[in-house]
Design an enzyme around this catalytic site. Structure first.
Site, mmCIF file in Angstrom:
data_model
loop_
_atom_site.group_PDB
_atom_site.id
_atom_site.type_symbol
_atom_site.label_atom_id
_atom_site.label_comp_id
_atom_site.label_asym_id
_atom_site.label_seq_id
_atom_site.Cartn_x
_atom_site.Cartn_y
_atom_site.Cartn_z
ATOM 1 N N ASP A 189 28.322 -5.995 58.369
ATOM 2 C CA ASP A 189 29.474 -5.795 57.492
ATOM 3 C C ASP A 189 29.215 -5.584 55.998
ATOM 4 O OD1 ASP A 189 30.268 -6.926 59.929
ATOM 5 O OD2 ASP A 189 32.047 -7.800 59.044
ATOM 6 N N GLU A 424 26.815 -19.735 61.624
ATOM 7 C CA GLU A 424 26.826 -18.276 61.772
ATOM 8 C C GLU A 424 25.583 -17.682 61.080
ATOM 9 O OE1 GLU A 424 30.265 -16.627 59.907
ATOM 10 O OE2 GLU A 424 29.875 -14.584 60.609
HETATM 11 C C1 2M8 Z 1 31.327 -10.351 61.395
HETATM 12 O O1 2M8 Z 1 32.276 -9.324 61.332
HETATM 13 C C2 2M8 Z 1 33.690 -9.511 61.439
HETATM 14 C C3 2M8 Z 1 34.295 -8.149 61.644
HETATM 15 O O2 2M8 Z 1 33.750 -7.583 62.812
HETATM 16 C C4 2M8 Z 1 34.312 -10.155 60.231
HETATM 17 O O3 2M8 Z 1 33.626 -10.405 59.237
HETATM 18 O O4 2M8 Z 1 35.520 -10.413 60.293
HETATM 19 C C5 2M8 Z 1 29.966 -9.661 61.551
HETATM 20 O O5 2M8 Z 1 28.920 -10.564 61.338
HETATM 21 C C6 2M8 Z 1 29.872 -9.017 62.916
HETATM 22 O O6 2M8 Z 1 28.611 -8.440 63.105
HETATM 23 C C7 2M8 Z 1 30.150 -10.050 64.011
HETATM 24 O O7 2M8 Z 1 30.179 -9.415 65.248
HETATM 25 C C8 2M8 Z 1 31.499 -10.756 63.766
HETATM 26 C C9 2M8 Z 1 31.742 -11.924 64.712
HETATM 27 O O8 2M8 Z 1 30.614 -12.790 64.717
HETATM 28 O O9 2M8 Z 1 31.547 -11.278 62.433
#
Ligand code: 2M8
Length: 452
Positions: A189, A424
């Site tokens: 992101d 995370e």
């Molecule tokens: C993060 O992305 C989401 C959008 O997809 C967010 O920030 O709301 C990223 O780290 C992505 O790679 C990951 O799949 C997701 C859920 O862990 O979080």
């Protein structure tokens, strides 16, 4: 509102391996929605595509049949054109828990969307799924679950083929071997890799919105800025205007990047798909097709490797120029055991720009090089360590028979998780836990490493 840090277990002293394994399985069980798994309890209350693949790898160590179900459920939301969507929305989630929601994505403007089957977003994420499914098969083989799993593999195999074909064709109309990404939300992101393209955007009118992510993390410094979010949302508006049509998007949309990391995951996934092909008795034509995809992807990556630095750089299709930012994506040749550029990439991995940096608490792969000007150790994808990224590099090292390096990375990763827990992401120098706690994919890779 409670944040994901409020529910974080605090590990005063390092966990033992038994404790780590038990806690990791608990994280998966806590986030289990009965057949699919939330990416995190509060920050990510839906099923994310590549999270779900890693989660399946973790479930394989707890319940191999449940692991298959995770992938079957995800692929129920596959689009008619083969795309596996970034998010499959949880119909039970509180409307205010996550943004953007299905209404903002409005994927029904595209005839390929699975309307009436599932609510999804309109983009995708790196294709870890075949890697997961091959790992599930590896665990199931020789057990009493083997034939039941093989039967499910037969259902999944054509769907995996359709997914990889989508990436090879719709996302690479010029046949360069490299996947085009449309949005930072297609995986990494807030990476500085996207800064130049985002800076060039002329942001038009974005309908009003409320960010939900900031209410779930301890401080805004761990997440993208509001200006970046406006750009993310503006891109979403444009994708909708293009009706999520890949051909139209490739013509005139302003965020088109040939993504070396996404492509290298696809190469690894195609190699794994050959294993799945063996398990299901695929045809020679299917095997030949997969092999062609492997070779095309490998050649595509090779063409992006900078002669001087040995780094693989994404290509910004808006300018035709390489994106010369030192992130883990530059080490992408390490994900492919057959890459001709591994030796140089290994030197880069070991160098003080990455795992050899003297300030790192554990020798591993930070999301952005600590030597880069844009390095930001607490901010989303701009410096912190993501355990799942270490897992991919560990797999790449192991596939390349670099046993000593692979083992060192696995050990360092497990040690970090024993201290940090299932965050995370974390600060590469201090080990401070960041983002969400009880993140499913972090727990999943812990379970796989413990069993490897
Ligand atoms: C993060 O992305 C989401 C959008 O997809 C967010 O920030 O709301 C990223 O780290 C992505 O790679 C990951 O799949 C997701 C859920 O862990 O979080």
């Amino acid at each position: 509102m409670s944040t994901d840090s409020d529910i974080a277990p605090v590990y005063g002293t390092a966990l033992t391996d038994v404790g780590l394994g038990e806690q990791a399985a608990d994280v998966l069980r806590t986030n289990d929605m009965g057949g699919w798994t939330k990416a995190a309890p509060l920050l990510y209350p839906h099923q994310w595509s590549w999270d779900s693949a890693f989660v399946a790898i973790g479930w394989a160590q707890v319940d191999v049949r449940r692991a298959m179900t995770e992938q079957q459920r995800l692929f129920e939301a596959q689009w008619a054109n083969g795309m596996v969507p970034q998010i499959v929305f949880n119909p039970l989630a509180d409307a205010e828990s996550y943004f953007p929601d299905p209404a903002r994505w409005a994927v029904e403007v595209c005839p390929e969307a699975p309307v009436g089957v599932a609510e999804t977003s309109g983009i995708c994420q790196p294709p870890v799924h075949a890697i997961a499914v091959a790992r599930i098969w590896e665990v199931a083989r020789g057990t009493t679950d083997a034939e039941a799993v093989r039967t499910e593999l037969r259902t999944l195999f054509p769907k995996l083929m359709a997914w990889h074909r989508y990436l090879a064709e719709n996302r690479d109309p010029s046949g360069s071997g490299l996947v085009t990404t449309y949005h930072p939300w297609e995986g990494i992101d807030n990476s500085p890799r996207w800064d130049g393209v985002l800076a060039r955007l002329e942001v038009g009118e974005v309908p009003p919105y409320v960010r939900r992510d900031l209410s779930h993390v301890a401080d805004a410094g761990q997440r993208p800025s509001n200006a970046t979010y406006d750009r993310f949302l503006w891109l979403l508006e444009l994708l909708k205007r293009f009706r999520y049509d890949d051909a139209a998007i490739h013509e005139a949309y302003p965020f088109l990047v040939k993504d070396v990391f996404f492509t290298s995951v696809l190469v690894m996934a195609n190699r794994a798909l050959l294993t799945v092909a063996d398990a299901v008795g695929a045809t020679c034509a299917e095997r030949a097709q997969i092999q062609t995809w492997v070779e095309r992807g490998r050649a595509g990556i090779a063409a992006t490797v900078d002669a001087e630095s040995g780094m693989a750089y994404d290509v910004d299709l808006g300018t035709g120029a390489p994106i010369e930012v030192a992130t883990f994506a530059g080490l992408s040749p390490l994900l492919d055991a057959g890459s001709p550029h591994r030796a140089r990439a290994l030197r880069n991995l070991d160098s003080s720009a990455f795992a050899g940096h003297p300030g790192l608490r554990w020798a591993m792969v930070p999301s952005t090089s600590p030597s880069a000007e844009c390095f930001d150790p607490r901010n989303y994808w701009r410096g912190p360590v993501w355990p799942i990224v270490n897992w991919l590099f560990w797999r790449g090292l192991r596939d390349g028979r670099d046993t000593a390096r692979a083992e060192a990375l696995r050990e360092a990763s497990l040690d970090s998780l024993r201290h940090v827990g299932f965050a995370e992401y974390f600060h590469p120098m201090t080990g401070e836990a960041l983002g969400s706690a009880m993140q499913s994919w972090t727990a999943a890779v812990a379970l796989d490493w413990l069993a490897s």
